[in-house]
Design an enzyme around this catalytic site. Structure first.
Site, PDB file in Angstrom:
ATOM      1  N   GLN A  96      36.528  40.862  27.476  1.00  0.00           N
ATOM      2  CA  GLN A  96      36.688  40.951  28.389  1.00  0.00           C
ATOM      3  C   GLN A  96      38.598  41.124  28.850  1.00  0.00           C
ATOM      4  O   GLN A  96      39.171  40.940  27.858  1.00  0.00           O
ATOM      5  CB  GLN A  96      37.162  39.450  28.923  1.00  0.00           C
ATOM      6  CG  GLN A  96      36.916  39.494  31.026  1.00  0.00           C
ATOM      7  CD  GLN A  96      36.946  37.841  31.066  1.00  0.00           C
ATOM      8  OE1 GLN A  96      38.483  37.597  31.452  1.00  0.00           O
ATOM      9  NE2 GLN A  96      35.844  37.685  31.328  1.00  0.00           N
ATOM     10  N   SER A 119      39.395  38.203  36.061  1.00  0.00           N
ATOM     11  CA  SER A 119      38.912  39.131  35.470  1.00  0.00           C
ATOM     12  C   SER A 119      38.253  40.489  36.129  1.00  0.00           C
ATOM     13  O   SER A 119      37.807  40.251  37.404  1.00  0.00           O
ATOM     14  CB  SER A 119      37.108  38.238  34.981  1.00  0.00           C
ATOM     15  OG  SER A 119      37.761  37.029  34.102  1.00  0.00           O
ATOM     16  N   ASP A 155      32.760  32.702  29.620  1.00  0.00           N
ATOM     17  CA  ASP A 155      34.050  32.813  30.295  1.00  0.00           C
ATOM     18  C   ASP A 155      34.875  31.677  30.784  1.00  0.00           C
ATOM     19  O   ASP A 155      36.036  31.698  31.108  1.00  0.00           O
ATOM     20  CB  ASP A 155      33.172  33.277  31.644  1.00  0.00           C
ATOM     21  CG  ASP A 155      34.271  33.498  32.790  1.00  0.00           C
ATOM     22  OD1 ASP A 155      35.291  34.987  32.195  1.00  0.00           O
ATOM     23  OD2 ASP A 155      33.993  34.489  33.875  1.00  0.00           O
TER      24      ASP A 155
END
Length: 299
Positions: free
Chosen positions: A284, A234, A213
């Site tokens: 993502q 996110s 991430d």
């Protein structure tokens, strides 16, 4: 050396409160003062992994970030043993703060199975990590410029002071002071700081979830550097684990953004072992809000 990775000993070391209930604490909080998404994903996977047998390995996880995490209090992880099958098992995890879920995740685990059906993409040709500067060394290089504006100096010192437990070597570092649009692609060599060693593969997968991430969503902003970012967070995060790897060894993180629109951006990533084997695939989507008027100049 043999210095244990803080990701293994601290960040991803959950406290068991009940059979399927765990408490996680925070190691690194970004400047946004929101919890780092990679930490929540990694800790949730640790909780799920503790609810399966040692022989089962995670092959995928799918997560949603539903509320902003509060860095001032720990996170509770509640595991549900959704299904235990002969080959595949599913575990659902809910991360809770202040009595409300901030994050949900489903992780699927598989017993090892062989198959003649195998293929993969080819790893990009890039310089080895030994030939590249770390993120810290690049920042130090910028700070040595006597003509560096004070606001940039403060920004770089702030980044340098952050205790990120990941080693990062950008392959093509962007000009952080420029605003020229770039192709929405990034390449980094990444690894956990410190030593993890030969252990249950699930440990390395949890560490990779943390690493995946970091700087991921920022790939979608590279073609739009003329805009000032107001808000970026996110929405969801998915990972597929293909083959064994060591998260404390250098891996190439190939990130690209195929699409952005509607205040959202989509990014995809591939983590490659040094020997060219594709280890992990990620995806993502996040919220990206910018000022409608482009910046005139960053100088």
């Amino acid at each position: 050396g043999d210095l244990r990775s803080v990701l293994n000993t601290s960040v991803l070391n959950l406290e068991r409160l009940e059979v399927d209930l765990f408490r996680g604490r925070h190691h690194w909080v970004p400047a946004t003062q929101r919890l780092f998404g990679g930490q929540i994903v990694g800790q949730a996977l640790v909780a799920a992994a503790r609810a399966v047998s040692r022989d089962e390995q995670v092959h995928s996880l799918h997560c949603y970030f539903v509320r902003t995490g509060d860095p001032k209090v720990p996170v509770l992880y509640e595991v549900e043993r959704t299904r235990t099958g002969k080959s595949f098992s599913v575990r659902s995890v809910k991360a809770i703060q202040h009595g409300k879920p901030i994050f949900t995740c489903q992780a699927s685990f598989q017993l090892s199975q062989g198959s003649p059906v195998q293929h993969q993409f080819t790893m990009p040709a890039v310089p080895p990590p030994e030939e590249l500067l770390t993120q810290e060394e690049l920042i130090q290089k910028f700070l040595q410029n006597p003509n560096l504006a004070e606001r940039y100096r403060k920004h770089l010192n702030k980044i340098q002071a952050e205790d990120v437990p990941i080693d990062i070597k950008p392959v093509n570092p962007p000009d952080i002071f420029g605003s020229e649009p770039q192709e929405p692609k990034q390449l980094f060599w990444v690894r956990a700081r410190g030593y993890i060693g030969e252990t249950d593969m699930k440990v390395h997968c949890c560490v990779a979830a943390y690493i995946s991430d970091y700087a991921f969503l920022g790939t979608a902003l590279l073609p739009h550097r003329q805009y000032h970012i107001k808000f970026m967070v996110s929405l969801d995060h998915s990972m597929w684990f293909h083959t064994p790897f060591r998260a404390d060894h250098w891996m190439l993180y190939e990130c690209e953004s195929p699409w952005a629109g509607g205040c959202r951006g989509l990014v995809q990533g591939r983590l490659w072992r040094r020997d060219g084997v594709l280890a992990v695939t990620c995806a993502q989507e996040g919220v990206i809000r910018v000022d409608q008027t482009p910046n005139q100049s960053k100088l």
